[in-house]
Design a protein around this motif. Structure first.
Motif, mmCIF file in Angstrom:
data_model
loop_
_atom_site.group_PDB
_atom_site.id
_atom_site.type_symbol
_atom_site.label_atom_id
_atom_site.label_comp_id
_atom_site.label_asym_id
_atom_site.label_seq_id
_atom_site.Cartn_x
_atom_site.Cartn_y
_atom_site.Cartn_z
ATOM 1 N N ILE A 210 -28.787 29.979 32.794
ATOM 2 C CA ILE A 210 -28.319 29.551 33.932
ATOM 3 C C ILE A 210 -29.689 29.219 34.747
ATOM 4 N N ALA A 211 -29.626 28.317 35.655
ATOM 5 C CA ALA A 211 -30.636 28.115 36.362
ATOM 6 C C ALA A 211 -30.075 27.600 37.800
ATOM 7 N N SER A 212 -30.708 27.810 38.854
ATOM 8 C CA SER A 212 -30.228 27.501 39.968
ATOM 9 C C SER A 212 -31.100 27.721 41.337
ATOM 10 N N ASP A 213 -31.368 26.848 42.146
ATOM 11 C CA ASP A 213 -32.105 26.990 43.339
ATOM 12 C C ASP A 213 -31.542 27.314 44.569
ATOM 13 N N GLY A 214 -30.106 27.651 44.488
ATOM 14 C CA GLY A 214 -29.300 27.907 45.564
ATOM 15 C C GLY A 214 -28.718 26.585 45.924
ATOM 16 N N LEU B 201 -34.269 21.500 34.506
ATOM 17 C CA LEU B 201 -35.312 22.373 35.011
ATOM 18 C C LEU B 201 -36.474 21.946 35.710
ATOM 19 N N GLU B 202 -36.924 20.628 35.077
ATOM 20 C CA GLU B 202 -37.954 19.990 35.779
ATOM 21 C C GLU B 202 -37.669 19.626 37.287
ATOM 22 N N LYS B 203 -36.572 19.208 37.423
ATOM 23 C CA LYS B 203 -36.023 18.636 38.603
ATOM 24 C C LYS B 203 -36.223 20.097 39.846
ATOM 25 N N LEU B 204 -35.724 21.228 38.982
ATOM 26 C CA LEU B 204 -35.494 22.397 39.923
ATOM 27 C C LEU B 204 -36.950 22.980 40.187
ATOM 28 N N SER B 205 -38.034 22.617 39.418
ATOM 29 C CA SER B 205 -39.372 22.970 39.737
ATOM 30 C C SER B 205 -40.225 22.111 40.498
ATOM 31 N N SER B 206 -39.648 20.820 40.660
ATOM 32 C CA SER B 206 -40.406 19.755 41.571
ATOM 33 C C SER B 206 -40.101 20.328 43.133
ATOM 34 N N LYS B 207 -40.987 19.397 43.896
ATOM 35 C CA LYS B 207 -40.808 19.769 45.322
ATOM 36 C C LYS B 207 -39.672 18.900 45.992
#
Length: 76
Positions: A8-12, A69-75
């Protein structure tokens, strides 16, 4: 890329789930997870997953999860 059975991955704002190799990137309304002890007694519960049937998208390609995951880690 190899992933565990559940990730599970989330940035809120955005949440993505990889469940047994199937990427769920839209339509997740709630998450829940339950655990039991070795005797089968329920020990803790976190609501795992409610999906919106109208908006859920399932993709059997784990590379889509890697892209997520790459999109989540981008700015962005």
């Amino acid at each position: 890329m190899n992933f565990p059975k559940l990730v599970i991955a989330s940035d809120g704002i955005r949440t993505g789930v990889l469940l047994d190799g199937v990427f769920i990137g839209q339509g997740i309304e709630r998450l829940e997870f339950s655990t039991q002890n070795k005797d089968g007694e329920l020990k803790s519960t976190i609501r795992f997953m409610d999906l919106s049937v109208g908006t859920a998208k399932l993709d059997p390609d784990s590379s889509r999860f890697a892209e997520f995951l790459e999109k989540l880690s981008s700015k962005d």
